[in-house]
Design a protein around this motif. Sequence first.
Motif, PDB file in Angstrom:
ATOM      1  N   LEU A  41       0.634  -1.060   0.008  1.00  0.00           N
ATOM      2  CA  LEU A  41       0.176   0.028   0.071  1.00  0.00           C
ATOM      3  C   LEU A  41       0.476   0.536  -0.077  1.00  0.00           C
ATOM      4  CD1 LEU A  41      -2.652  -1.333   3.204  1.00  0.00           C
ATOM      5  CD2 LEU A  41      -2.305  -1.773   0.481  1.00  0.00           C
ATOM      6  N   ARG A  42       0.654   2.178  -0.912  1.00  0.00           N
ATOM      7  CA  ARG A  42       1.334   2.878  -1.020  1.00  0.00           C
ATOM      8  C   ARG A  42       0.543   4.600  -1.233  1.00  0.00           C
ATOM      9  NH1 ARG A  42       3.610   0.198  -4.749  1.00  0.00           N
ATOM     10  NH2 ARG A  42       5.779  -0.668  -4.459  1.00  0.00           N
ATOM     11  N   PHE A  43       0.467   6.043  -0.513  1.00  0.00           N
ATOM     12  CA  PHE A  43      -0.270   7.154   0.269  1.00  0.00           C
ATOM     13  C   PHE A  43       1.251   7.515   0.918  1.00  0.00           C
ATOM     14  CE2 PHE A  43       0.076   3.922   3.504  1.00  0.00           C
ATOM     15  CZ  PHE A  43       0.156   4.372   4.738  1.00  0.00           C
ATOM     16  N   LEU A  44       0.422   9.043   1.126  1.00  0.00           N
ATOM     17  CA  LEU A  44       1.393  10.277   1.710  1.00  0.00           C
ATOM     18  C   LEU A  44       0.627  10.471   3.034  1.00  0.00           C
ATOM     19  CD1 LEU A  44       1.696  12.808  -1.335  1.00  0.00           C
ATOM     20  CD2 LEU A  44       3.158  11.371  -0.459  1.00  0.00           C
ATOM     21  N   ALA A  45       1.617  10.538   4.325  1.00  0.00           N
ATOM     22  CA  ALA A  45       1.316  10.751   5.960  1.00  0.00           C
ATOM     23  C   ALA A  45       0.728  12.466   5.115  1.00  0.00           C
ATOM     24  CB  ALA A  45       2.893  11.010   6.246  1.00  0.00           C
ATOM     25  N   GLU A  46       0.209  12.079   5.902  1.00  0.00           N
ATOM     26  CA  GLU A  46      -1.599  13.495   6.490  1.00  0.00           C
ATOM     27  C   GLU A  46      -1.021  14.005   7.614  1.00  0.00           C
ATOM     28  OE1 GLU A  46      -4.940  13.300   3.566  1.00  0.00           O
ATOM     29  OE2 GLU A  46      -4.802  11.446   4.601  1.00  0.00           O
ATOM     30  N   PRO A  47      -1.406  15.457   7.664  1.00  0.00           N
ATOM     31  CA  PRO A  47      -0.919  16.437   8.666  1.00  0.00           C
ATOM     32  C   PRO A  47      -2.092  15.919   9.992  1.00  0.00           C
ATOM     33  CG  PRO A  47      -1.784  17.794   6.604  1.00  0.00           C
ATOM     34  CD  PRO A  47      -1.728  16.386   6.430  1.00  0.00           C
ATOM     35  N   GLN A  48      -3.286  14.920   9.953  1.00  0.00           N
ATOM     36  CA  GLN A  48      -3.752  14.698  10.915  1.00  0.00           C
ATOM     37  C   GLN A  48      -3.676  13.244  11.174  1.00  0.00           C
ATOM     38  OE1 GLN A  48      -5.068  14.525   7.304  1.00  0.00           O
ATOM     39  NE2 GLN A  48      -6.250  12.235   6.786  1.00  0.00           N
ATOM     40  N   ASP A  49      -2.329  12.747  10.890  1.00  0.00           N
ATOM     41  CA  ASP A  49      -1.274  11.827  11.385  1.00  0.00           C
ATOM     42  C   ASP A  49      -0.636  11.833  12.374  1.00  0.00           C
ATOM     43  OD1 ASP A  49      -3.120   9.832   9.785  1.00  0.00           O
ATOM     44  OD2 ASP A  49      -1.427  10.828   7.760  1.00  0.00           O
ATOM     45  N   VAL A  50      -0.619  13.049  12.359  1.00  0.00           N
ATOM     46  CA  VAL A  50       0.461  13.917  13.312  1.00  0.00           C
ATOM     47  C   VAL A  50       0.396  13.406  14.946  1.00  0.00           C
ATOM     48  CG1 VAL A  50       2.393  15.918  13.912  1.00  0.00           C
ATOM     49  CG2 VAL A  50       1.534  14.964  11.655  1.00  0.00           C
ATOM     50  N   ASN A  51       1.665  13.154  15.842  1.00  0.00           N
ATOM     51  CA  ASN A  51       0.998  13.375  17.202  1.00  0.00           C
ATOM     52  C   ASN A  51       1.990  14.945  17.747  1.00  0.00           C
ATOM     53  OD1 ASN A  51       4.427  13.150  16.995  1.00  0.00           O
ATOM     54  ND2 ASN A  51       4.222  10.973  17.989  1.00  0.00           N
ATOM     55  N   VAL A  71       5.546  14.348   8.279  1.00  0.00           N
ATOM     56  CA  VAL A  71       4.326  14.792   6.989  1.00  0.00           C
ATOM     57  C   VAL A  71       4.735  15.150   5.593  1.00  0.00           C
ATOM     58  CG1 VAL A  71       2.100  16.681   6.250  1.00  0.00           C
ATOM     59  CG2 VAL A  71       2.722  15.922   8.938  1.00  0.00           C
ATOM     60  N   GLY A  72       3.904  14.049   5.305  1.00  0.00           N
ATOM     61  CA  GLY A  72       4.055  14.677   3.769  1.00  0.00           C
ATOM     62  C   GLY A  72       5.153  13.202   2.770  1.00  0.00           C
ATOM     63  N   ASN A  73       5.889  12.456   3.390  1.00  0.00           N
ATOM     64  CA  ASN A  73       6.539  11.369   3.559  1.00  0.00           C
ATOM     65  C   ASN A  73       5.695  10.819   2.646  1.00  0.00           C
ATOM     66  OD1 ASN A  73       8.811  10.655   5.809  1.00  0.00           O
ATOM     67  ND2 ASN A  73       8.783  12.045   4.711  1.00  0.00           N
ATOM     68  N   LEU A  74       6.058   9.950   2.020  1.00  0.00           N
ATOM     69  CA  LEU A  74       5.647   8.494   0.781  1.00  0.00           C
ATOM     70  C   LEU A  74       6.201   7.453   1.433  1.00  0.00           C
ATOM     71  CD1 LEU A  74       4.361   7.835  -1.929  1.00  0.00           C
ATOM     72  CD2 LEU A  74       6.234   7.159  -2.396  1.00  0.00           C
ATOM     73  N   VAL A  75       4.774   6.782   1.453  1.00  0.00           N
ATOM     74  CA  VAL A  75       4.773   5.339   2.617  1.00  0.00           C
ATOM     75  C   VAL A  75       4.465   4.087   2.032  1.00  0.00           C
ATOM     76  CG1 VAL A  75       3.760   4.498   4.969  1.00  0.00           C
ATOM     77  CG2 VAL A  75       3.925   7.072   4.587  1.00  0.00           C
ATOM     78  N   GLU A  76       5.286   3.150   2.414  1.00  0.00           N
ATOM     79  CA  GLU A  76       4.959   1.713   1.710  1.00  0.00           C
ATOM     80  C   GLU A  76       5.002   0.886   2.569  1.00  0.00           C
ATOM     81  OE1 GLU A  76       8.148   1.467  -1.561  1.00  0.00           O
ATOM     82  OE2 GLU A  76       7.373   2.257  -2.707  1.00  0.00           O
ATOM     83  N   VAL A  77       3.509   0.758   2.506  1.00  0.00           N
ATOM     84  CA  VAL A  77       3.331  -0.615   3.494  1.00  0.00           C
ATOM     85  C   VAL A  77       3.169  -2.093   3.133  1.00  0.00           C
ATOM     86  CG1 VAL A  77       2.169  -1.257   5.961  1.00  0.00           C
ATOM     87  CG2 VAL A  77       2.109   0.958   5.197  1.00  0.00           C
TER      88      VAL A  77
END
Length: 157
Positions: free
Chosen positions: A10-20, A66-72
């Motif tokens: 799965l690939r997507f961009l980390a979004e602001p709502q994912d931040v601690n 935030v903004g990183n391309l994430v691959e799971v």
Amino acid sequence: MSSPQRDITLRFLAEPQDVNFGGKVHGGAVMKWIDLAAYACSAGWSSRYCVTVYAGGIRFVSPIHVGNLVEVSAKIIYTGKSSMHIAIEVNACDPKSLNRRLTTHCIVIMVAVDESGQPVQVPTWIPKTDEDKEQHATAIKLMEMRKKIGEEMQIFV
């Protein structure tokens, strides 16, 4: 007849709502992504609805921004009668550079179930490559270790 799908990414961009509060993607968001990838992988293998029965050995290696391309990435490393052991690897990078770095890894066990929630048999995965055989053997060792840990944990039940 096509063969079951053993792995998925799965690939997507980390979004602001994912931040601690520290400005990095929080572990709960990463764990959700891990569970989604494990479900997609197990459903693809079994052609069934699957439920999570175990997630362990979660190791947070480096932060995701935030903004990183994430691959799971998820792949079957062992199958039981109704269970599928799935190795998960999470990588992230700046999408402009594509220099991936490992951020998290773990094992998730999913069980295929029928409409009434009862476990159902899944196709057997047979390791072929040396790497597959090593991961399969490790999955078996980890099962034995989890049994011992489960016995020890009974004190808390």
